[in-house]
Design a protein around this motif. Structure first.
Motif, PDB file in Angstrom:
ATOM      1  N   THR A 101     -17.061 -25.932  -3.256  1.00 53.46           N
ATOM      2  CA  THR A 101     -16.493 -25.252  -4.417  1.00 53.46           C
ATOM      3  C   THR A 101     -15.230 -24.520  -3.991  1.00 53.46           C
ATOM      4  OG1 THR A 101     -18.687 -24.945  -5.377  1.00 53.46           O
ATOM      5  CG2 THR A 101     -16.933 -23.495  -6.184  1.00 53.46           C
ATOM      6  N   THR A 102     -14.157 -24.700  -4.758  1.00 53.11           N
ATOM      7  CA  THR A 102     -12.908 -23.993  -4.507  1.00 53.11           C
ATOM      8  C   THR A 102     -12.752 -22.909  -5.572  1.00 53.11           C
ATOM      9  OG1 THR A 102     -11.911 -26.005  -3.619  1.00 53.11           O
ATOM     10  CG2 THR A 102     -10.406 -24.222  -4.257  1.00 53.11           C
ATOM     11  N   LYS A 103     -12.606 -21.668  -5.129  1.00 51.63           N
ATOM     12  CA  LYS A 103     -12.373 -20.551  -6.053  1.00 51.63           C
ATOM     13  C   LYS A 103     -10.868 -20.393  -6.249  1.00 51.63           C
ATOM     14  CE  LYS A 103     -16.502 -18.049  -4.657  1.00 51.63           C
ATOM     15  NZ  LYS A 103     -17.039 -16.816  -4.089  1.00 51.63           N
ATOM     16  N   TYR A 104     -10.486 -20.057  -7.501  1.00 50.96           N
ATOM     17  CA  TYR A 104      -9.081 -19.883  -7.835  1.00 50.96           C
ATOM     18  C   TYR A 104      -8.812 -18.471  -8.336  1.00 50.96           C
ATOM     19  CZ  TYR A 104      -8.268 -24.834  -7.251  1.00 50.96           C
ATOM     20  OH  TYR A 104      -8.159 -26.081  -6.713  1.00 50.96           O
ATOM     21  N   VAL A 105      -7.550 -18.048  -8.195  1.00 49.97           N
ATOM     22  CA  VAL A 105      -7.078 -16.746  -8.642  1.00 49.97           C
ATOM     23  C   VAL A 105      -5.816 -16.994  -9.467  1.00 49.97           C
ATOM     24  CG1 VAL A 105      -6.179 -14.504  -7.875  1.00 49.97           C
ATOM     25  CG2 VAL A 105      -7.973 -15.637  -6.567  1.00 49.97           C
ATOM     26  N   VAL A 106      -5.648 -16.253 -10.557  1.00 51.04           N
ATOM     27  CA  VAL A 106      -4.412 -16.299 -11.344  1.00 51.04           C
ATOM     28  C   VAL A 106      -3.602 -15.057 -10.984  1.00 51.04           C
ATOM     29  CG1 VAL A 106      -3.405 -16.250 -13.652  1.00 51.04           C
ATOM     30  CG2 VAL A 106      -5.489 -17.583 -13.215  1.00 51.04           C
ATOM     31  N   VAL A 107      -2.356 -15.284 -10.556  1.00 49.54           N
ATOM     32  CA  VAL A 107      -1.488 -14.171 -10.164  1.00 49.54           C
ATOM     33  C   VAL A 107      -0.168 -14.267 -10.924  1.00 49.54           C
ATOM     34  CG1 VAL A 107      -2.496 -14.029  -7.851  1.00 49.54           C
ATOM     35  CG2 VAL A 107      -0.447 -15.401  -8.212  1.00 49.54           C
ATOM     36  N   HIS A 108       0.526 -13.146 -10.973  1.00 52.35           N
ATOM     37  CA  HIS A 108       1.848 -13.086 -11.598  1.00 52.35           C
ATOM     38  C   HIS A 108       2.848 -12.534 -10.594  1.00 52.35           C
ATOM     39  CE1 HIS A 108      -0.668 -13.327 -15.186  1.00 52.35           C
ATOM     40  NE2 HIS A 108       0.394 -13.790 -15.801  1.00 52.35           N
ATOM     41  N   PHE A 109       4.023 -13.137 -10.580  1.00 50.47           N
ATOM     42  CA  PHE A 109       5.151 -12.664  -9.786  1.00 50.47           C
ATOM     43  C   PHE A 109       6.238 -12.224 -10.764  1.00 50.47           C
ATOM     44  CE2 PHE A 109       3.156 -15.863  -7.113  1.00 50.47           C
ATOM     45  CZ  PHE A 109       3.255 -15.367  -5.822  1.00 50.47           C
ATOM     46  N   LEU A 110       6.719 -10.999 -10.645  1.00 48.98           N
ATOM     47  CA  LEU A 110       7.887 -10.614 -11.433  1.00 48.98           C
ATOM     48  C   LEU A 110       9.040 -11.501 -10.989  1.00 48.98           C
ATOM     49  CD1 LEU A 110       7.670  -6.720 -11.363  1.00 48.98           C
ATOM     50  CD2 LEU A 110       6.962  -8.269 -13.185  1.00 48.98           C
ATOM     51  N   LEU A 111       9.856 -11.959 -11.916  1.00 46.62           N
ATOM     52  CA  LEU A 111      10.957 -12.881 -11.638  1.00 46.62           C
ATOM     53  C   LEU A 111      12.262 -12.213 -12.049  1.00 46.62           C
ATOM     54  CD1 LEU A 111      11.809 -15.789 -10.810  1.00 46.62           C
ATOM     55  CD2 LEU A 111      11.517 -16.417 -13.216  1.00 46.62           C
ATOM     56  N   ASP A 112      13.159 -12.075 -11.102  1.00 47.27           N
ATOM     57  CA  ASP A 112      14.446 -11.416 -11.351  1.00 47.27           C
ATOM     58  C   ASP A 112      15.585 -12.289 -10.857  1.00 47.27           C
ATOM     59  OD1 ASP A 112      13.416  -8.753 -12.177  1.00 47.27           O
ATOM     60  OD2 ASP A 112      12.674  -8.694 -10.120  1.00 47.27           O
ATOM     61  N   ASP A 113      16.774 -12.055 -11.416  1.00 52.28           N
ATOM     62  CA  ASP A 113      17.966 -12.666 -10.855  1.00 52.28           C
ATOM     63  C   ASP A 113      18.286 -11.929  -9.568  1.00 52.28           C
ATOM     64  OD1 ASP A 113      18.365 -14.530 -12.893  1.00 52.28           O
ATOM     65  OD2 ASP A 113      19.382 -13.038 -14.136  1.00 52.28           O
ATOM     66  N   LYS A 114      18.661 -12.684  -8.557  1.00 52.68           N
ATOM     67  CA  LYS A 114      18.991 -12.096  -7.262  1.00 52.68           C
ATOM     68  C   LYS A 114      20.406 -11.530  -7.350  1.00 52.68           C
ATOM     69  CE  LYS A 114      20.115 -14.828  -3.939  1.00 52.68           C
ATOM     70  NZ  LYS A 114      20.078 -15.865  -2.924  1.00 52.68           N
ATOM     71  N   ARG A 115      20.558 -10.310  -6.915  1.00 51.48           N
ATOM     72  CA  ARG A 115      21.887  -9.686  -6.868  1.00 51.48           C
ATOM     73  C   ARG A 115      22.192  -9.365  -5.410  1.00 51.48           C
ATOM     74  NH1 ARG A 115      19.524  -8.059 -11.409  1.00 51.48           N
ATOM     75  NH2 ARG A 115      20.672  -7.934 -13.349  1.00 51.48           N
ATOM     76  N   GLU A 116      23.284  -9.915  -4.938  1.00 55.30           N
ATOM     77  CA  GLU A 116      23.646  -9.648  -3.565  1.00 55.30           C
ATOM     78  C   GLU A 116      24.801  -8.667  -3.545  1.00 55.30           C
ATOM     79  OE1 GLU A 116      23.764 -12.823  -0.765  1.00 55.30           O
ATOM     80  OE2 GLU A 116      22.983 -14.206  -2.255  1.00 55.30           O
ATOM     81  N   THR A 117      24.759  -7.744  -2.609  1.00 60.41           N
ATOM     82  CA  THR A 117      25.845  -6.784  -2.483  1.00 60.41           C
ATOM     83  C   THR A 117      26.926  -7.398  -1.596  1.00 60.41           C
ATOM     84  OG1 THR A 117      24.728  -5.765  -0.621  1.00 60.41           O
ATOM     85  CG2 THR A 117      24.343  -4.806  -2.785  1.00 60.41           C
ATOM     86  N   VAL A 118      28.161  -7.029  -1.862  1.00 60.99           N
ATOM     87  CA  VAL A 118      29.292  -7.532  -1.092  1.00 60.99           C
ATOM     88  C   VAL A 118      29.952  -6.344  -0.434  1.00 60.99           C
ATOM     89  CG1 VAL A 118      31.496  -8.728  -1.231  1.00 60.99           C
ATOM     90  CG2 VAL A 118      29.611  -9.400  -2.740  1.00 60.99           C
ATOM     91  N   ALA A 119      30.238  -6.472   0.840  1.00 58.67           N
ATOM     92  CA  ALA A 119      30.878  -5.381   1.573  1.00 58.67           C
ATOM     93  C   ALA A 119      32.302  -5.177   1.064  1.00 58.67           C
ATOM     94  CB  ALA A 119      30.891  -5.692   3.067  1.00 58.67           C
ATOM     95  N   ALA A 120      32.687  -3.915   0.938  1.00 55.08           N
ATOM     96  CA  ALA A 120      34.063  -3.584   0.507  1.00 55.08           C
ATOM     97  C   ALA A 120      35.032  -3.954   1.629  1.00 55.08           C
ATOM     98  CB  ALA A 120      34.168  -2.119   0.166  1.00 55.08           C
ATOM     99  N   VAL A 121      36.174  -4.512   1.249  1.00 58.69           N
ATOM    100  CA  VAL A 121      37.166  -4.919   2.262  1.00 58.69           C
ATOM    101  C   VAL A 121      38.325  -3.970   2.245  1.00 58.69           C
ATOM    102  CG1 VAL A 121      38.655  -6.773   3.018  1.00 58.69           C
ATOM    103  CG2 VAL A 121      36.483  -7.290   1.931  1.00 58.69           C
TER     104      VAL A 121
END
Length: 121
Positions: A101-121
């Motif tokens: 028997t295989t037991k299962y779990v239902v999970v949720h992941f919050l999903l966001d747009d990835k924002r990357e920071t850019v170093a000031a030049v």
């Protein structure tokens, strides 16, 4: 980055919207209702136990979800309704004829747009 060895967990992920009701907190006062995008996944409990240490941390994704980031909801009180839950069981027979028997779990992941920071030049 999300560990490559767990990419298979997201293969059948379903994009959903979580409607978070308004709450009143003694610390923060009233907070408005909000909606959050999320991934809903049904996975074997064994796999869930392997990713448990990744809970409540934000991970960047590649592949079909490139440009996105996820956070596994495990015990955040604002998302109680979407904490890991029983996903049922499946009985099967191996090639050798052994029943399991295989037991299962239902999970949720919050999903966001990835924002990357850019170093000031």
């Amino acid at each position: 980055m999300w560990p490559d060895q767990f990419n298979f967990i997201l293969d059948d992920a379903e994009e959903v919207t979580l409607d978070v009701p308004a709450v009143v907190s003694e610390e923060d006062g009233p907070q408005e209702a909000t909606s959050r995008r999320a991934l809903k996944v049904r996975m074997a409990q064994e796999d869930y136990e392997r990713i448990w240490p990744l809970a409540e941390a934000r991970y960047q994704l590649d592949g079909k979800f490139a440009g996105k980031a996820i956070t596994l909801i495990a015990n955040n009180p604002h998302y109680h309704k979407w904490h890991p839950a029983d996903g049922g069981t499946v009985d099967s027979t191996s090639d050798s004829g052994r029943q399991h028997t295989t037991k299962y779990v239902v999970v949720h992941f919050l999903l966001d747009d990835k924002r990357e920071t850019v170093a000031a030049v």
